[in-house]
Design a protein around this motif. Structure first.
Motif, mmCIF file in Angstrom:
data_model
loop_
_atom_site.group_PDB
_atom_site.id
_atom_site.type_symbol
_atom_site.label_atom_id
_atom_site.label_comp_id
_atom_site.label_asym_id
_atom_site.label_seq_id
_atom_site.Cartn_x
_atom_site.Cartn_y
_atom_site.Cartn_z
ATOM 1 N N ASP A 325 0.840 -1.206 0.000
ATOM 2 C CA ASP A 325 0.000 0.000 0.000
ATOM 3 C C ASP A 325 0.870 1.249 0.000
ATOM 4 O OD1 ASP A 325 -2.248 -1.517 0.030
ATOM 5 O OD2 ASP A 325 -2.635 -1.309 2.189
ATOM 6 N N GLY A 326 0.547 2.177 -0.877
ATOM 7 C CA GLY A 326 1.256 3.444 -0.952
ATOM 8 C C GLY A 326 2.470 3.421 -1.848
ATOM 9 N N GLN A 327 2.930 2.238 -2.253
ATOM 10 C CA GLN A 327 4.113 2.149 -3.095
ATOM 11 C C GLN A 327 3.739 2.258 -4.575
ATOM 12 O OE1 GLN A 327 6.007 -1.529 -1.994
ATOM 13 N NE2 GLN A 327 7.003 -0.632 -0.199
ATOM 14 N N GLU A 328 4.655 2.802 -5.365
ATOM 15 C CA GLU A 328 4.457 2.957 -6.802
ATOM 16 C C GLU A 328 5.773 2.672 -7.519
ATOM 17 O OE1 GLU A 328 2.841 6.776 -7.907
ATOM 18 O OE2 GLU A 328 1.664 6.940 -6.046
ATOM 19 N N ILE A 329 5.654 2.188 -8.745
ATOM 20 C CA ILE A 329 6.819 2.088 -9.620
ATOM 21 C C ILE A 329 6.769 3.277 -10.582
ATOM 22 C CG2 ILE A 329 7.970 0.772 -11.433
ATOM 23 C CD1 ILE A 329 8.262 -0.518 -8.736
ATOM 24 N N ILE A 330 7.792 4.095 -10.546
ATOM 25 C CA ILE A 330 7.867 5.252 -11.427
ATOM 26 C C ILE A 330 8.814 4.919 -12.575
ATOM 27 C CG2 ILE A 330 8.418 7.710 -11.617
ATOM 28 C CD1 ILE A 330 6.035 7.082 -9.791
ATOM 29 N N LYS A 331 8.279 4.932 -13.792
ATOM 30 C CA LYS A 331 9.076 4.603 -14.959
ATOM 31 C C LYS A 331 10.257 5.573 -15.102
ATOM 32 C CE LYS A 331 6.648 1.119 -16.491
ATOM 33 N NZ LYS A 331 7.236 -0.243 -16.552
ATOM 34 N N ARG A 332 11.345 5.029 -15.601
ATOM 35 C CA ARG A 332 12.568 5.814 -15.726
ATOM 36 C C ARG A 332 12.333 7.123 -16.470
ATOM 37 N NH1 ARG A 332 15.873 5.495 -20.055
ATOM 38 N NH2 ARG A 332 14.836 3.564 -20.661
ATOM 39 N N HIS A 333 11.556 7.081 -17.563
ATOM 40 C CA HIS A 333 11.364 8.290 -18.362
ATOM 41 C C HIS A 333 10.353 9.252 -17.736
ATOM 42 C CE1 HIS A 333 8.462 5.254 -19.899
ATOM 43 N NE2 HIS A 333 7.637 6.281 -19.925
ATOM 44 N N ASP A 334 9.627 8.800 -16.702
ATOM 45 C CA ASP A 334 8.674 9.687 -16.011
ATOM 46 C C ASP A 334 9.264 10.297 -14.739
ATOM 47 O OD1 ASP A 334 6.647 9.239 -17.865
ATOM 48 O OD2 ASP A 334 5.884 7.482 -16.777
ATOM 49 N N PHE A 335 10.405 9.787 -14.314
ATOM 50 C CA PHE A 335 10.984 10.229 -13.045
ATOM 51 C C PHE A 335 11.673 11.578 -13.192
ATOM 52 C CE2 PHE A 335 14.736 10.352 -10.192
ATOM 53 C CZ PHE A 335 14.065 10.365 -8.980
ATOM 54 N N ARG A 336 11.298 12.515 -12.318
ATOM 55 C CA ARG A 336 11.932 13.839 -12.303
ATOM 56 C C ARG A 336 12.389 14.125 -10.871
ATOM 57 N NH1 ARG A 336 8.507 18.610 -14.622
ATOM 58 N NH2 ARG A 336 7.194 18.000 -12.844
ATOM 59 N N PRO A 337 13.691 14.184 -10.628
ATOM 60 C CA PRO A 337 14.153 14.493 -9.267
ATOM 61 C C PRO A 337 13.554 15.781 -8.714
ATOM 62 C CG PRO A 337 15.990 13.769 -10.625
ATOM 63 C CD PRO A 337 14.811 13.936 -11.546
#
Length: 353
Positions: A325-337
């Motif tokens: 619960d609460g966890q997500e996988i953020i795709k490499r190309h969608d990730f913005r520091p």
């Protein structure tokens, strides 16, 4: 010498004349010349700027304000925005409860008030996330109502003008009375901005420029040589230090495991790295069993009420990992520091030392 207690209108007029010449330019402000020509401030922009400016500086807010208003030019646009998008744009500005309340307020105005902000203090303070200072500031600046605006700059100006030596925060009611006495019925919106500008640019916390201040003659602290030591403040208790762990993991494709924090509490609603509780003696709590590597460096960050030290661990995400619960996988190309809150971005930055 004219006594400011007897001639408050003289002081107000002197300050407005100074403001007409020296008003700071800000992306949300309608300057005195434009205002005199009949240009009215946009209540949405004034509200947004005031919420952003809480506990933050003008310099830190400008870029955020311009990004927000480009992306969401009206309160209805903001009300329709996805929570995650707004929280991501807010990342780095801090005090994230403000962003949650920003959305709540925008949706009340858009849905219940047809997109129109109330034009009175009473109407404004009834909205989510708007307290006494913000309600007074919006009412004065956006609607030209003679409300008394009291922020840190105004407190400092009033303490020095009247040579008040009682410490903050206890002396606030006295300083507000002084500020109310000087608030004019004519041009109260410009006056509110003028007295804040005075504190920000001349009556500064250190080394006030008394020689060029429009209120130098009646200022009692200048006359008594006490300006530099005012306002006095009740000593703060030392901040405690808390500790914790963060766990940075990604899969073989470069996608990141992240966790959205609960809406309530610090960094509420923000996306960040999974981690432990933050306390004096935290327990390691990795999100999955793995050979977690210690990066050998710490994240240090200071919140309002405590210092935080985080140990950073890193591992590869196993194939077939099941999200909790609460966890997500953020795709490499969608990730913005840049979408991360500052403390989480500091952890990410350690990967690239």
């Amino acid at each position: 010498m004219r006594d400011h207690a007897v001639y408050p209108e003289i002081l107000s007029q002197d300050l407005l004349e100074w403001y007409d010449r020296h008003a700071r330019q800000m992306p949300w402000r309608v300057g005195p010349e434009a205002r005199a020509a009949g240009v009215r401030p946009d209540p949405y922009r004034i509200w947004l700027s005031e919420v952003m400016l809480q506990q933050t500086t003008v310099a830190a807010v400008k870029d955020y304000f311009e990004r927000f208003t480009r992306r969401w030019p009206t309160v209805s646009d903001l009300a329709a925005a996805a929570d995650a998008d707004v929280m991501a744009e807010w990342a780095g500005l801090g005090y994230y409860a403000r962003a949650r309340n920003l959305l709540k307020c925008a949706r009340v105005v858009a849905d219940d008030l047809s997109g129109v902000f109330p034009d009175t203090y009473e109407g404004l303070i009834a909205l989510p996330g708007i307290g006494p200072y913000t309600a007074a500031a919006i009412s004065a600046i956006a609607f030209d109502r003679p409300e008394t605006v009291l922020d840190g700059n105004v407190e400092r100006v009033m303490a020095r003008l009247h040579d008040e030596h009682a410490p903050l925060p206890g002396v606030k009611p006295v300083l507000k009375d002084h500020a109310a006495h000087l608030t004019p019925a004519l041009r109260p919106g410009d006056y509110a901005q003028a007295v804040m500008d005075l504190g920000a640019t001349i009556c500064t916390p250190k080394s006030p420029a008394c020689g060029i201040c429009p209120w130098r003659t009646p200022c009692r602290a200048r006359l008594n040589g006490t300006a530099a030591e005012l306002p006095k403040k009740t000593p703060k208790k030392p901040k405690p230090t808390r500790h914790g762990f963060v766990y940075i993991a990604r899969n073989h494709e470069g996608d990141w495991l992240m966790e959205r924090r609960p809406d309530k509490g610090l960094l509420g609603g923000m996306l960040g790295w999974p981690g432990s509780d933050w306390n004096e003696a935290p327990t390691e709590a990795p999100p999955f069993e793995a050979n977690w590597q210690d990066l050998g460096a710490e994240v240090r960050h200071t919140f309002t009420h405590f210092h935080l030290i985080l140990q950073v661990r890193m591992a590869e995400l196993p194939a077939g990992f099941n999200l909790s619960d609460g966890q997500e996988i953020i795709k490499r190309h969608d990730f913005r520091p840049s979408d991360l809150p500052t403390v989480m971005r500091k952890a990410f930055d350690l990967l690239h030392r």
